[in-house]
Design a protein around this motif. Structure first.
Motif, PDB file in Angstrom:
ATOM      1  N   ALA A  95       1.103  -1.170   0.118  1.00  0.00           N
ATOM      2  CA  ALA A  95      -0.014  -0.162   0.202  1.00  0.00           C
ATOM      3  C   ALA A  95       0.543   1.267  -0.053  1.00  0.00           C
ATOM      4  O   ALA A  95       0.439   2.211  -0.573  1.00  0.00           O
ATOM      5  CB  ALA A  95      -0.894   0.438   1.360  1.00  0.00           C
ATOM      6  N   LEU A 145      -4.073  -5.998   1.198  1.00  0.00           N
ATOM      7  CA  LEU A 145      -3.470  -4.626   1.056  1.00  0.00           C
ATOM      8  C   LEU A 145      -2.334  -4.417   2.607  1.00  0.00           C
ATOM      9  O   LEU A 145      -2.332  -4.552   3.210  1.00  0.00           O
ATOM     10  CB  LEU A 145      -4.369  -3.422   1.166  1.00  0.00           C
ATOM     11  CG  LEU A 145      -5.326  -3.128   0.331  1.00  0.00           C
ATOM     12  CD1 LEU A 145      -5.041  -1.812   0.703  1.00  0.00           C
ATOM     13  CD2 LEU A 145      -4.793  -3.115  -0.971  1.00  0.00           C
ATOM     14  N   LEU A 156      -5.940   4.009   2.578  1.00  0.00           N
ATOM     15  CA  LEU A 156      -6.476   2.441   2.543  1.00  0.00           C
ATOM     16  C   LEU A 156      -7.168   2.615   1.770  1.00  0.00           C
ATOM     17  O   LEU A 156      -7.899   1.482   1.399  1.00  0.00           O
ATOM     18  CB  LEU A 156      -5.866   2.151   3.648  1.00  0.00           C
ATOM     19  CG  LEU A 156      -4.134   1.386   4.838  1.00  0.00           C
ATOM     20  CD1 LEU A 156      -4.918   0.643   5.740  1.00  0.00           C
ATOM     21  CD2 LEU A 156      -4.023   0.795   3.237  1.00  0.00           C
TER      22      LEU A 156
END
Length: 323
Positions: A95, A145, A156
């Motif tokens: 991420a 992620l 996120l």
């Protein structure tokens, strides 16, 4: 009817997404080598996890990238071959790295060490390429992620939303392979996705890799850890002999293959100090993996054309591309 279930989960992603770190964390022991050098994993590695009545066989694959050399093509073929055989595909996304190209903070470019909050404007080229390829697969897919400890939650969520709009995932997980956040939920849910059937491996087995192959990979990891900036990617390690001694220890001889005399000098170091430090670090980890003392002897050989040698590819567990 059976009370057990079993299946394969292929970890797919760009180089340095954290696949090897994740599989080691899920298994609870080292089965795949980890290095900050991209494309450290060259072939598929299997890690076996028991989750309740389910046996999950995680397959660590080489990082997917645009192949330019013969070795690159062999690694890409290995990764996609593992994906084709899996019951579930887990797309692992770094991420922090995914956001670093487009996300900005009030201070300017996103920091590599601190969370940032801006929503992603576009997926990276690597991720887009992988997603396009995965769109052609009918295999069940989940999104993972990674490194969530380095990115704030709003960012996120925005990244997860964008990826799910691009490719239909059954589940989305947010984890940190380093801290362990989210790994229990990931294991539990993937365990429920495994099909009913008998286990393929004994309960106490954590990998299908022979110990001598794992030993070679451990030494290669230590080689790159010690010489990340000095040594090019074109180096490999093979275990030549493995002899069990009467006192219960093991004598191991390995060869490090490099492509130039100048690389051999780098690996040896002044007075042999560099290869000695590599051997010391490797011996310690190999002994832990072997659950007993080892005597490790390392040799360095120059083989200028090893990247075009089919035998070296077979030793690495890769198919040799014809062109």
């Amino acid at each position: 009817m059976t009370d057990t279930s079993c299946g394969f989960v292929a970890l797919i992603g760009a180089p340095n997404a954290g696949k090897s770190t994740l599989i080691n964390a899920l298994v609870g022991s080292k089965v795949s080598v980890v290095s900050r050098k991209a494309q450290t994993t060259r072939t598929t590695v299997r890690g076996i996890v028991i989750e309740g009545a389910a046996q999950i066989i995680f397959v660590d694959t080489p990082g997917l990238f645009a192949p330019k050399r013969r070795l690159d093509r062999a690694m890409a073929a290995s990764a996609w071959g593992a994906a084709a055989d899996a019951d579930v595909l887990a797309l692992l996304i770094d991420a922090r790295q995914e956001l670093s190209g487009s996300a900005k903070t009030d201070r300017g470019a996103a920091s590599s060490d601190t969370p940032h909050a801006s929503a992603p404007h576009a997926l990276s080229e690597q991720t887009e390429t992988i997603v396009r390829a995965l769109n052609e697969s009918t295999t069940r897919k989940v999104l993972v992620l990674n490194k969530i400890d380095l990115v704030d939650r709003p960012t996120l969520l925005a990244l997860a939303e964008k990826l799910n709009a691009t490719l239909k995932f059954e589940e989305t997980f947010m984890i940190s392979a380093v801290t362990g956040d989210g790994l229990d939920q990931l294991r539990e849910r993937l365990g429920r996705m495994m099909a009913p059937g008998p286990w393929l491996y004994p309960e106490d087995q954590i990998t299908d890799a022979p110990i001598r192959a794992l030993a070679a990979e451990i030494t290669r990891e230590k080689l790159f850890e010690r010489l990340h900036d000095e040594l090019p990617y074109q180096a490999t390690v093979e275990t030549d002999s493995w002899k069990e001694l009467p006192d219960g220890s093991v004598r191991i001889e390995q060869t490090i293959f490099v492509s130039r005399d100048s690389h051999k000098k780098i690996v040896l170091g002044e007075g042999g100090r560099t290869i000695k430090s590599i051997g010391t670090a490797a011996r310690k980890e190999i002994a832990e993996a072997n659950d007993g003392p080892v005597h490790l002897f390392l040799f360095v050989k120059v083989r200028a054309n090893w990247l075009d040698d089919p035998e070296r590819y077979r030793a690495m567990g890769l198919e040799f591309p014809k062109s």
